[in-house]
Design a protein around this motif. Structure first.
Motif, PDB file in Angstrom:
ATOM      1  N   VAL A  21      28.366 -21.160  84.964  1.00 41.43           N
ATOM      2  CA  VAL A  21      29.762 -20.735  84.818  1.00 41.43           C
ATOM      3  C   VAL A  21      29.920 -19.896  83.555  1.00 41.43           C
ATOM      4  N   MET A  22      30.655 -18.802  83.665  1.00 42.40           N
ATOM      5  CA  MET A  22      31.124 -18.081  82.487  1.00 42.40           C
ATOM      6  C   MET A  22      32.517 -18.605  82.177  1.00 42.40           C
ATOM      7  N   PRO A  23      32.704 -19.307  81.049  1.00 46.20           N
ATOM      8  CA  PRO A  23      33.994 -19.916  80.754  1.00 46.20           C
ATOM      9  C   PRO A  23      34.968 -18.919  80.143  1.00 46.20           C
ATOM     10  N   PRO A  24      36.227 -19.294  80.000  1.00 55.83           N
ATOM     11  CA  PRO A  24      37.214 -18.398  79.393  1.00 55.83           C
ATOM     12  C   PRO A  24      36.945 -18.203  77.908  1.00 55.83           C
ATOM     13  N   MET A  25      36.978 -16.936  77.482  1.00 60.55           N
ATOM     14  CA  MET A  25      36.762 -16.613  76.067  1.00 60.55           C
ATOM     15  C   MET A  25      37.686 -15.471  75.673  1.00 60.55           C
ATOM     16  N   THR A  26      38.542 -15.726  74.702  1.00 60.60           N
ATOM     17  CA  THR A  26      39.467 -14.702  74.223  1.00 60.60           C
ATOM     18  C   THR A  26      38.695 -13.560  73.577  1.00 60.60           C
ATOM     19  N   ARG A  27      38.974 -12.330  74.019  1.00 61.74           N
ATOM     20  CA  ARG A  27      38.311 -11.148  73.458  1.00 61.74           C
ATOM     21  C   ARG A  27      39.308 -10.120  72.912  1.00 61.74           C
ATOM     22  N   ASP A 134      48.806  -8.519  65.073  1.00 61.67           N
ATOM     23  CA  ASP A 134      48.540  -7.087  64.963  1.00 61.67           C
ATOM     24  C   ASP A 134      49.061  -6.603  63.612  1.00 61.67           C
ATOM     25  N   ASN A 135      48.146  -6.240  62.724  1.00 60.84           N
ATOM     26  CA  ASN A 135      48.550  -5.795  61.386  1.00 60.84           C
ATOM     27  C   ASN A 135      48.451  -4.278  61.240  1.00 60.84           C
ATOM     28  N   GLY A 136      48.436  -3.574  62.369  1.00 61.65           N
ATOM     29  CA  GLY A 136      48.412  -2.119  62.340  1.00 61.65           C
ATOM     30  C   GLY A 136      47.035  -1.506  62.280  1.00 61.65           C
ATOM     31  N   SER A 137      45.997  -2.344  62.282  1.00 63.57           N
ATOM     32  CA  SER A 137      44.627  -1.827  62.291  1.00 63.57           C
ATOM     33  C   SER A 137      43.913  -2.407  63.506  1.00 63.57           C
ATOM     34  N   GLN A 138      42.651  -2.009  63.694  1.00 64.03           N
ATOM     35  CA  GLN A 138      41.882  -2.545  64.823  1.00 64.03           C
ATOM     36  C   GLN A 138      41.324  -3.927  64.515  1.00 64.03           C
ATOM     37  N   GLN A 139      41.458  -4.371  63.285  1.00 67.94           N
ATOM     38  CA  GLN A 139      41.005  -5.693  62.907  1.00 67.94           C
ATOM     39  C   GLN A 139      42.213  -6.620  62.802  1.00 67.94           C
ATOM     40  N   PRO A 140      42.172  -7.778  63.464  1.00 66.44           N
ATOM     41  CA  PRO A 140      43.335  -8.660  63.417  1.00 66.44           C
ATOM     42  C   PRO A 140      43.563  -9.254  62.037  1.00 66.44           C
ATOM     43  N   HIS A 344      25.145 -13.058  69.803  1.00 63.54           N
ATOM     44  CA  HIS A 344      26.335 -12.213  69.763  1.00 63.54           C
ATOM     45  C   HIS A 344      26.667 -11.811  68.332  1.00 63.54           C
ATOM     46  N   ASP A 345      27.413 -10.719  68.212  1.00 59.78           N
ATOM     47  CA  ASP A 345      27.894 -10.246  66.922  1.00 59.78           C
ATOM     48  C   ASP A 345      29.297 -10.808  66.705  1.00 59.78           C
ATOM     49  N   PRO A 346      29.478 -11.762  65.776  1.00 60.09           N
ATOM     50  CA  PRO A 346      30.796 -12.385  65.595  1.00 60.09           C
ATOM     51  C   PRO A 346      31.863 -11.407  65.116  1.00 60.09           C
ATOM     52  N   ASN A 347      31.458 -10.293  64.544  1.00 61.69           N
ATOM     53  CA  ASN A 347      32.432  -9.319  64.039  1.00 61.69           C
ATOM     54  C   ASN A 347      33.124  -8.533  65.141  1.00 61.69           C
ATOM     55  N   THR A 348      32.614  -8.632  66.365  1.00 64.38           N
ATOM     56  CA  THR A 348      33.202  -7.868  67.471  1.00 64.38           C
ATOM     57  C   THR A 348      33.853  -8.769  68.521  1.00 64.38           C
ATOM     58  N   LEU A 357      31.467  -5.652  73.456  1.00 74.68           N
ATOM     59  CA  LEU A 357      32.067  -6.161  74.690  1.00 74.68           C
ATOM     60  C   LEU A 357      31.193  -5.814  75.896  1.00 74.68           C
ATOM     61  N   THR A 358      30.970  -4.537  76.099  1.00 72.70           N
ATOM     62  CA  THR A 358      30.247  -4.095  77.296  1.00 72.70           C
ATOM     63  C   THR A 358      28.905  -3.438  76.974  1.00 72.70           C
ATOM     64  N   ASP A 359      28.517  -3.384  75.699  1.00 75.19           N
ATOM     65  CA  ASP A 359      27.298  -2.649  75.367  1.00 75.19           C
ATOM     66  C   ASP A 359      26.103  -3.539  75.036  1.00 75.19           C
TER      67      ASP A 359
END
Length: 366
Positions: A21-27, A134-140, A344-348, A357-359
Protein backbone atom coordinates in the motif's frame (compact mmCIF):
# COMPACT_ATOMS: atom_id res chain seq x y z
CA UNK A 1 10.17 -14.48 1.99
CA UNK A 2 8.61 -11.45 0.29
CA UNK A 3 6.34 -13.56 -1.93
CA UNK A 4 3.59 -13.02 0.65
CA UNK A 5 3.48 -9.34 -0.31
CA UNK A 6 2.68 -10.23 -3.90
CA UNK A 7 -0.37 -12.36 -3.24
CA UNK A 8 -3.56 -10.88 -4.66
CA UNK A 9 -6.27 -9.86 -2.18
CA UNK A 10 -9.95 -9.01 -2.39
CA UNK A 11 -10.94 -5.60 -0.99
CA UNK A 12 -14.69 -5.31 -1.15
CA UNK A 13 -15.51 -5.62 -4.85
CA UNK A 14 -11.94 -4.78 -5.84
CA UNK A 15 -9.27 -7.34 -6.65
CA UNK A 16 -5.86 -5.95 -5.67
CA UNK A 17 -2.74 -7.30 -7.40
CA UNK A 18 -0.56 -7.24 -4.27
CA UNK A 19 -0.58 -6.36 -0.58
CA UNK A 20 1.68 -3.32 -0.83
CA UNK A 21 0.00 0.00 0.00
CA UNK A 22 1.07 3.56 -0.70
CA UNK A 23 -0.36 5.45 2.29
CA UNK A 24 -1.53 9.08 2.38
CA UNK A 25 1.32 11.59 2.56
CA UNK A 26 0.92 15.36 2.48
CA UNK A 27 3.07 16.87 -0.29
CA UNK A 28 1.49 20.35 -0.58
CA UNK A 29 1.62 20.70 -4.36
CA UNK A 30 -2.03 21.69 -4.99
CA UNK A 31 -2.60 24.51 -7.49
CA UNK A 32 -3.25 27.95 -5.99
CA UNK A 33 -5.60 29.63 -5.55
CA UNK A 34 -8.27 27.01 -5.08
CA UNK A 35 -6.35 24.06 -3.56
CA UNK A 36 -6.89 21.90 -6.64
CA UNK A 37 -5.13 18.68 -7.62
CA UNK A 38 -3.21 19.01 -10.88
CA UNK A 39 -1.31 17.25 -13.64
CA UNK A 40 1.92 17.21 -11.62
CA UNK A 41 0.13 15.29 -8.86
CA UNK A 42 -1.42 12.98 -11.46
CA UNK A 43 2.07 12.09 -12.69
CA UNK A 44 3.25 11.47 -9.12
CA UNK A 45 0.49 8.98 -8.39
CA UNK A 46 0.65 7.36 -11.81
CA UNK A 47 4.35 6.60 -11.27
CA UNK A 48 3.46 4.61 -8.13
CA UNK A 49 0.74 2.38 -9.58
CA UNK A 50 2.70 -0.79 -8.86
CA UNK A 51 1.17 -0.56 -5.38
CA UNK A 52 -1.82 -2.80 -4.86
CA UNK A 53 -3.60 0.17 -3.29
CA UNK A 54 -2.83 3.88 -3.35
CA UNK A 55 -4.38 6.14 -0.71
CA UNK A 56 -4.31 9.77 -1.78
CA UNK A 57 -2.89 12.50 0.39
CA UNK A 58 -5.08 14.09 3.06
CA UNK A 59 -7.80 16.07 1.29
CA UNK A 60 -9.83 18.67 3.15
CA UNK A 61 -13.62 18.40 3.02
CA UNK A 62 -14.21 22.15 3.41
CA UNK A 63 -12.34 25.45 3.64
CA UNK A 64 -12.37 25.25 7.44
CA UNK A 65 -11.04 21.68 7.39
CA UNK A 66 -7.66 22.79 6.00
CA UNK A 67 -4.60 22.58 8.24
CA UNK A 68 -1.63 23.35 6.02
CA UNK A 69 -0.75 25.49 3.03
CA UNK A 70 -1.19 24.12 -0.49
CA UNK A 71 -3.07 20.93 0.44
CA UNK A 72 -5.87 19.81 -1.91
CA UNK A 73 -9.60 19.98 -1.25
CA UNK A 74 -12.57 18.02 -2.54
CA UNK A 75 -15.49 20.39 -1.92
CA UNK A 76 -15.56 22.46 -5.15
CA UNK A 77 -16.22 21.39 -8.71
CA UNK A 78 -12.76 22.59 -9.74
CA UNK A 79 -11.24 20.35 -7.06
CA UNK A 80 -13.32 17.38 -8.22
CA UNK A 81 -12.13 18.01 -11.78
CA UNK A 82 -8.53 18.25 -10.59
CA UNK A 83 -8.75 14.92 -8.81
CA UNK A 84 -10.24 13.38 -11.95
CA UNK A 85 -6.86 14.01 -13.63
CA UNK A 86 -5.28 11.90 -10.89
CA UNK A 87 -7.77 9.03 -10.84
CA UNK A 88 -7.81 8.78 -14.63
CA UNK A 89 -4.01 8.57 -14.69
CA UNK A 90 -4.00 5.87 -11.99
CA UNK A 91 -6.74 3.83 -13.67
CA UNK A 92 -4.90 4.01 -17.01
CA UNK A 93 -2.12 2.09 -15.25
CA UNK A 94 -4.60 -0.41 -13.74
CA UNK A 95 -4.11 1.13 -10.31
CA UNK A 96 -6.59 1.44 -7.44
CA UNK A 97 -6.85 4.68 -5.47
CA UNK A 98 -8.87 5.80 -2.43
CA UNK A 99 -9.29 9.43 -1.35
CA UNK A 100 -8.43 10.33 2.23
CA UNK A 101 -11.12 12.62 3.66
CA UNK A 102 -9.62 15.07 6.14
CA UNK A 103 -10.76 17.61 8.68
CA UNK A 104 -7.90 18.87 10.84
CA UNK A 105 -10.04 20.45 13.56
CA UNK A 106 -7.75 22.48 15.84
CA UNK A 107 -4.54 21.63 13.97
CA UNK A 108 -4.51 24.78 11.86
CA UNK A 109 -4.13 28.54 12.01
CA UNK A 110 -6.58 31.27 10.96
CA UNK A 111 -4.18 32.16 8.11
CA UNK A 112 -5.07 28.82 6.50
CA UNK A 113 -8.86 29.11 6.92
CA UNK A 114 -9.64 32.66 5.82
CA UNK A 115 -9.20 34.14 9.29
CA UNK A 116 -11.72 31.87 11.01
CA UNK A 117 -11.24 30.28 14.43
CA UNK A 118 -10.58 26.54 14.22
CA UNK A 119 -13.11 24.04 15.54
CA UNK A 120 -12.51 21.10 17.86
CA UNK A 121 -14.18 18.77 20.33
CA UNK A 122 -13.14 21.10 23.17
CA UNK A 123 -11.60 24.59 23.44
CA UNK A 124 -8.13 23.16 24.15
CA UNK A 125 -5.08 24.37 22.27
CA UNK A 126 -2.74 21.69 20.93
CA UNK A 127 0.47 22.47 22.79
CA UNK A 128 3.80 22.65 20.97
CA UNK A 129 2.14 22.12 17.59
CA UNK A 130 3.00 24.18 14.52
CA UNK A 131 1.45 24.17 11.05
CA UNK A 132 2.77 25.67 7.87
CA UNK A 133 1.23 28.63 6.13
CA UNK A 134 1.82 30.36 2.83
CA UNK A 135 4.38 33.06 3.64
CA UNK A 136 4.71 34.31 0.07
CA UNK A 137 7.60 32.05 -0.89
CA UNK A 138 7.86 28.48 -2.17
CA UNK A 139 9.01 27.39 1.27
CA UNK A 140 6.29 27.08 3.92
CA UNK A 141 6.48 29.19 7.05
CA UNK A 142 5.74 27.43 10.33
CA UNK A 143 3.46 29.01 12.93
CA UNK A 144 1.85 27.97 16.24
CA UNK A 145 -1.74 26.77 16.23
CA UNK A 146 -4.35 28.71 18.19
CA UNK A 147 -7.07 27.88 20.73
CA UNK A 148 -10.08 26.37 18.94
CA UNK A 149 -13.81 26.84 19.45
CA UNK A 150 -15.78 23.93 20.91
CA UNK A 151 -18.12 22.72 18.21
CA UNK A 152 -21.84 23.17 18.74
CA UNK A 153 -24.39 20.55 17.74
CA UNK A 154 -25.18 22.60 14.63
CA UNK A 155 -21.49 22.67 13.67
CA UNK A 156 -21.12 18.94 14.29
CA UNK A 157 -24.10 18.29 12.02
CA UNK A 158 -22.60 20.55 9.36
CA UNK A 159 -19.27 18.70 9.37
CA UNK A 160 -21.02 15.32 9.17
CA UNK A 161 -22.84 16.56 6.09
CA UNK A 162 -19.55 17.86 4.64
CA UNK A 163 -18.00 14.42 5.07
CA UNK A 164 -21.00 12.84 3.33
CA UNK A 165 -20.78 15.27 0.43
CA UNK A 166 -17.02 14.77 0.19
CA UNK A 167 -17.56 11.02 -0.25
CA UNK A 168 -20.00 11.71 -3.08
CA UNK A 169 -17.52 14.18 -4.58
CA UNK A 170 -14.76 11.57 -4.38
CA UNK A 171 -16.96 9.15 -6.24
CA UNK A 172 -17.61 11.79 -8.90
CA UNK A 173 -13.86 12.40 -9.12
CA UNK A 174 -13.31 8.73 -9.94
CA UNK A 175 -11.88 7.42 -6.68
CA UNK A 176 -12.43 3.73 -5.92
CA UNK A 177 -13.32 4.49 -2.30
CA UNK A 178 -12.60 6.81 0.61
CA UNK A 179 -10.50 6.56 3.75
CA UNK A 180 -11.75 8.58 6.71
CA UNK A 181 -8.82 10.24 8.50
CA UNK A 182 -9.43 9.52 12.19
CA UNK A 183 -5.74 9.49 13.15
CA UNK A 184 -2.77 11.71 13.96
CA UNK A 185 -4.54 14.22 16.18
CA UNK A 186 -7.01 15.62 13.64
CA UNK A 187 -10.69 16.37 14.25
CA UNK A 188 -12.17 12.90 14.66
CA UNK A 189 -9.17 11.86 16.76
CA UNK A 190 -9.79 14.95 18.92
CA UNK A 191 -13.24 13.59 19.76
CA UNK A 192 -12.02 10.01 20.36
CA UNK A 193 -9.09 10.61 22.70
CA UNK A 194 -9.82 11.33 26.35
CA UNK A 195 -7.26 14.11 26.83
CA UNK A 196 -8.48 16.25 23.91
CA UNK A 197 -12.22 15.74 24.55
CA UNK A 198 -13.44 17.44 27.72
CA UNK A 199 -17.06 17.74 26.63
CA UNK A 200 -19.93 17.08 29.03
CA UNK A 201 -22.66 16.54 26.42
CA UNK A 202 -23.53 13.48 24.29
CA UNK A 203 -20.14 13.68 22.54
CA UNK A 204 -17.91 13.58 25.62
CA UNK A 205 -17.23 11.80 28.87
CA UNK A 206 -17.88 8.09 28.41
CA UNK A 207 -16.11 6.08 25.72
CA UNK A 208 -19.35 5.49 23.84
CA UNK A 209 -19.98 9.25 23.82
CA UNK A 210 -16.46 10.00 22.58
CA UNK A 211 -17.04 7.58 19.68
CA UNK A 212 -20.41 9.12 18.78
CA UNK A 213 -19.00 11.61 16.26
CA UNK A 214 -17.02 8.87 14.46
CA UNK A 215 -20.14 6.69 14.48
CA UNK A 216 -22.28 9.41 12.94
CA UNK A 217 -19.71 10.27 10.28
CA UNK A 218 -19.40 6.62 9.31
CA UNK A 219 -23.18 6.29 9.12
CA UNK A 220 -23.20 9.22 6.69
CA UNK A 221 -20.33 7.87 4.57
CA UNK A 222 -21.68 4.33 4.35
CA UNK A 223 -25.13 5.66 3.55
CA UNK A 224 -23.71 7.80 0.75
CA UNK A 225 -21.44 5.38 -1.11
CA UNK A 226 -21.66 1.95 0.56
CA UNK A 227 -19.57 0.19 3.22
CA UNK A 228 -17.44 -1.59 0.61
CA UNK A 229 -16.03 1.82 -0.42
CA UNK A 230 -15.44 3.25 3.07
CA UNK A 231 -12.32 2.74 5.20
CA UNK A 232 -10.81 4.36 8.32
CA UNK A 233 -7.31 5.30 9.40
CA UNK A 234 -6.43 5.21 13.11
CA UNK A 235 -3.31 5.91 15.19
CA UNK A 236 -3.89 4.35 18.62
CA UNK A 237 -0.51 5.07 20.21
CA UNK A 238 0.71 8.18 18.46
CA UNK A 239 0.70 11.47 20.32
CA UNK A 240 0.88 13.56 17.16
CA UNK A 241 -0.65 17.02 17.35
CA UNK A 242 -1.30 16.73 21.05
CA UNK A 243 -3.92 13.98 21.22
CA UNK A 244 -3.46 11.37 23.93
CA UNK A 245 -5.84 8.74 25.23
CA UNK A 246 -5.62 7.49 28.80
CA UNK A 247 -6.56 3.89 27.87
CA UNK A 248 -5.68 3.43 24.19
CA UNK A 249 -6.11 -0.35 24.04
CA UNK A 250 -9.62 -0.16 25.52
CA UNK A 251 -10.53 2.83 23.36
CA UNK A 252 -9.26 1.52 20.06
CA UNK A 253 -10.55 -1.99 20.51
CA UNK A 254 -13.95 -0.33 20.92
CA UNK A 255 -13.26 1.69 17.76
CA UNK A 256 -12.44 -1.53 15.92
CA UNK A 257 -15.77 -2.99 17.05
CA UNK A 258 -17.54 0.12 15.74
CA UNK A 259 -15.81 -0.26 12.37
CA UNK A 260 -16.85 -3.88 12.33
CA UNK A 261 -20.48 -2.91 12.95
CA UNK A 262 -20.36 -0.53 10.00
CA UNK A 263 -18.64 -3.23 7.88
CA UNK A 264 -16.09 -0.74 6.54
CA UNK A 265 -13.79 -2.30 3.97
CA UNK A 266 -10.48 -1.83 5.78
CA UNK A 267 -8.95 -0.51 8.99
CA UNK A 268 -5.63 1.28 8.51
CA UNK A 269 -3.42 1.49 11.60
CA UNK A 270 -0.60 4.04 11.70
CA UNK A 271 1.95 2.85 14.23
CA UNK A 272 4.09 5.40 16.01
CA UNK A 273 7.21 5.53 13.84
CA UNK A 274 9.50 8.16 15.31
CA UNK A 275 12.72 7.31 17.13
CA UNK A 276 12.08 5.74 20.55
CA UNK A 277 8.35 5.49 19.82
CA UNK A 278 6.47 2.91 21.89
CA UNK A 279 6.03 -0.33 19.98
CA UNK A 280 2.47 -1.53 19.55
CA UNK A 281 2.13 -4.58 21.83
CA UNK A 282 1.42 -7.91 20.18
CA UNK A 283 -1.64 -8.51 22.38
CA UNK A 284 -3.07 -5.16 21.23
CA UNK A 285 -2.71 -6.17 17.58
CA UNK A 286 -4.22 -9.55 18.34
CA UNK A 287 -7.19 -7.87 20.03
CA UNK A 288 -7.76 -5.65 16.99
CA UNK A 289 -7.57 -8.67 14.69
CA UNK A 290 -10.03 -10.60 16.82
CA UNK A 291 -12.45 -7.66 16.96
CA UNK A 292 -12.41 -6.43 13.36
CA UNK A 293 -13.34 -8.84 10.57
CA UNK A 294 -12.29 -6.77 7.54
CA UNK A 295 -8.94 -6.09 5.91
CA UNK A 296 -6.27 -4.66 8.23
CA UNK A 297 -3.45 -2.44 6.96
CA UNK A 298 -0.48 -1.43 9.11
CA UNK A 299 1.98 1.38 8.39
CA UNK A 300 5.17 2.32 10.23
CA UNK A 301 8.85 1.65 9.50
CA UNK A 302 8.25 -1.73 7.90
CA UNK A 303 10.91 -3.48 5.88
CA UNK A 304 10.02 -5.98 3.19
CA UNK A 305 10.87 -8.78 5.64
CA UNK A 306 8.91 -7.42 8.61
CA UNK A 307 5.96 -6.62 6.35
CA UNK A 308 5.86 -10.18 5.06
CA UNK A 309 6.15 -11.53 8.59
CA UNK A 310 3.23 -9.41 9.83
CA UNK A 311 1.01 -10.85 7.09
CA UNK A 312 2.20 -14.42 7.64
CA UNK A 313 1.55 -14.04 11.38
CA UNK A 314 -2.04 -13.11 10.60
CA UNK A 315 -1.84 -9.68 12.20
CA UNK A 316 -2.10 -7.71 8.96
CA UNK A 317 -3.48 -8.29 5.48
CA UNK A 318 -1.61 -5.46 3.77
CA UNK A 319 1.34 -3.21 4.68
CA UNK A 320 1.79 0.46 3.82
CA UNK A 321 5.23 1.93 3.11
CA UNK A 322 5.22 5.72 3.48
CA UNK A 323 8.54 7.48 3.02
CA UNK A 324 9.96 4.65 0.86
CA UNK A 325 7.25 5.31 -1.74
CA UNK A 326 8.25 8.98 -1.95
CA UNK A 327 11.73 8.18 -3.24
CA UNK A 328 10.99 4.83 -4.89
CA UNK A 329 8.13 5.08 -7.38
CA UNK A 330 8.78 1.45 -8.30
CA UNK A 331 9.00 0.20 -4.71
CA UNK A 332 7.15 -3.10 -5.35
CA UNK A 333 9.61 -3.99 -8.14
CA UNK A 334 12.53 -3.14 -5.87
CA UNK A 335 11.10 -5.41 -3.19
CA UNK A 336 10.49 -8.24 -5.65
CA UNK A 337 14.00 -8.01 -7.12
CA UNK A 338 15.76 -7.35 -3.78
CA UNK A 339 17.07 -3.97 -4.93
CA UNK A 340 18.20 -1.13 -2.69
CA UNK A 341 15.74 1.61 -1.72
CA UNK A 342 16.57 5.24 -2.46
CA UNK A 343 16.34 7.70 0.45
CA UNK A 344 14.02 10.70 0.17
CA UNK A 345 15.11 14.32 0.34
CA UNK A 346 13.33 15.85 3.38
CA UNK A 347 13.80 19.36 1.98
CA UNK A 348 11.38 18.65 -0.87
CA UNK A 349 8.55 17.04 1.08
CA UNK A 350 6.25 20.07 1.29
CA UNK A 351 5.67 22.61 -1.45
CA UNK A 352 7.70 23.30 -4.54
CA UNK A 353 7.47 21.67 -7.94
CA UNK A 354 8.39 18.44 -9.69
CA UNK A 355 11.74 18.28 -7.90
CA UNK A 356 11.47 15.77 -5.08
CA UNK A 357 8.03 14.71 -6.29
CA UNK A 358 8.18 13.12 -9.73
CA UNK A 359 11.91 13.05 -10.50
CA UNK A 360 13.04 10.13 -8.32
CA UNK A 361 14.53 7.45 -10.62
CA UNK A 362 13.21 3.98 -11.17
CA UNK A 363 15.64 1.11 -10.75
CA UNK A 364 17.23 0.16 -14.04
CA UNK A 365 17.20 -3.62 -14.21
CA UNK A 366 20.31 -4.99 -15.86
Amino acid sequence: MTATLFQAIQLGKLRLKNRIVMPPMTRSRATQPGDTANQMMAEYYMQRCEAGLIIGEGTQISERAKGYAWTPGIYSQAQIDGWRLVTDAVHQQAGVIFAQLWHVGRVTHPDNINGAQPWSASPLKAENVKVFVDNGSQQPGFIDVVTPKQMSQKEINLVIEQFRQAALNAQQAGFDGVELHAANGYLINQFIDSESNQRTDAYGGSLSNRLRFLDEVLTALVGAIGADKVAVRLAPLTTLNGTVDAYPEQTYTAVAELLNQHKVVYMHIAEADWDDAPPMPLHFKQALRKTYAGTIIYAGKYTAASASQAIEDGLADMIAFGRPFIANPDLPSRIKHHQAWTSHDPNTLFGGNHHGLTDYPRFEHQ
